[in-house]
Write an enzyme that holds these catalytic residues in place. Structure first.
Site, PDB file in Angstrom:
ATOM      1  N   SER A 181     -67.375   8.714   9.408  1.00 35.53           N
ATOM      2  CA  SER A 181     -68.595   9.541   9.991  1.00 35.53           C
ATOM      3  C   SER A 181     -70.127   8.986   9.879  1.00 35.53           C
ATOM      4  CB  SER A 181     -68.722  10.860   9.132  1.00 35.53           C
ATOM      5  OG  SER A 181     -69.288  10.596   7.989  1.00 35.53           O
ATOM      6  N   THR A 216     -67.674   8.308  16.329  1.00 32.90           N
ATOM      7  CA  THR A 216     -67.555   8.737  14.985  1.00 32.90           C
ATOM      8  C   THR A 216     -67.935  10.387  15.147  1.00 32.90           C
ATOM      9  OG1 THR A 216     -67.611   8.682  12.591  1.00 32.90           O
ATOM     10  CG2 THR A 216     -69.609   8.040  13.828  1.00 32.90           C
ATOM     11  N   TYR A 217     -68.358  10.952  14.022  1.00 28.55           N
ATOM     12  CA  TYR A 217     -68.698  12.346  14.137  1.00 28.55           C
ATOM     13  C   TYR A 217     -69.913  12.514  13.053  1.00 28.55           C
ATOM     14  CZ  TYR A 217     -65.948  12.592   9.896  1.00 28.55           C
ATOM     15  OH  TYR A 217     -65.082  12.227   8.773  1.00 28.55           O
ATOM     16  N   GLY A 236     -67.615   4.784   6.069  1.00 27.34           N
ATOM     17  CA  GLY A 236     -66.201   4.372   6.200  1.00 27.34           C
ATOM     18  C   GLY A 236     -66.172   2.924   6.882  1.00 27.34           C
ATOM     19  N   ALA A 237     -65.286   2.655   7.466  1.00 31.15           N
ATOM     20  CA  ALA A 237     -64.810   1.375   8.372  1.00 31.15           C
ATOM     21  C   ALA A 237     -65.895   0.992   9.176  1.00 31.15           C
ATOM     22  CB  ALA A 237     -63.678   1.457   9.266  1.00 31.15           C
ATOM     23  N   ALA A 238     -66.799   1.975   9.845  1.00 30.15           N
ATOM     24  CA  ALA A 238     -67.909   1.781  10.719  1.00 30.15           C
ATOM     25  C   ALA A 238     -69.064   0.812   9.759  1.00 30.15           C
ATOM     26  CB  ALA A 238     -68.621   2.931  11.272  1.00 30.15           C
TER      27      ALA A 238
END
Length: 120
Positions: free
Chosen positions: A25, A57-58, A73-75
């Site tokens: 996110s 993403t959100y 996260g991964a981002a």
């Protein structure tokens, strides 16, 4: 027929944090979410002006007035604190709605404070 149309963006926001261990996110100051009419858990695309990376993403809500733009996260491998980003939202619209759509554009300063709201 429905068309997928650009409907809102937060333009040239500065990333304030990146947390690789968080579960996905982007955390966005609730004032910015309201101004852009982006809902919590709504899908958003992030365009990294600094390095050209793009991701989907959100949105999650951050504290009002904090200016937070937190990549989670991964981002966090693609976006770092200090990077300039565009956060964009899209929607499905009927042909008639699409022709009259006026997207919201939220312009912010280096601290992610709202400078101006305008149509695209």
């Amino acid at each position: 027929m429905e068309r997928i149309m650009f409907r809102a963006k937060i333009h040239r926001a500065t990333v304030t944090q990146a947390d690789l261990d968080y579960v996905g996110s982007v955390t966005i100051d609730q004032d910015l979410l309201d101004a852009a009419d982006i809902l919590v858990n709504e899908r958003v695309d992030i365009y990294n002006i600094t390095n050209g990376n793009r991701l989907s993403t959100y949105a999650l809500s951050g504290p009002r007035g904090s200016g937070v733009i937190g990549i989670n996260g991964a981002a966090a491998h693609l976006v770092q604190p200090g990077d300039l980003v565009i956060i964009a939202a899209y929607g499905n619209f009927s042909e008639e709605e699409a022709r009259t759509l006026e997207p919201r554009v939220v312009l912010v300063d280096a601290q992610n404070r709202i400078l101006d709201l305008q149509p695209a």
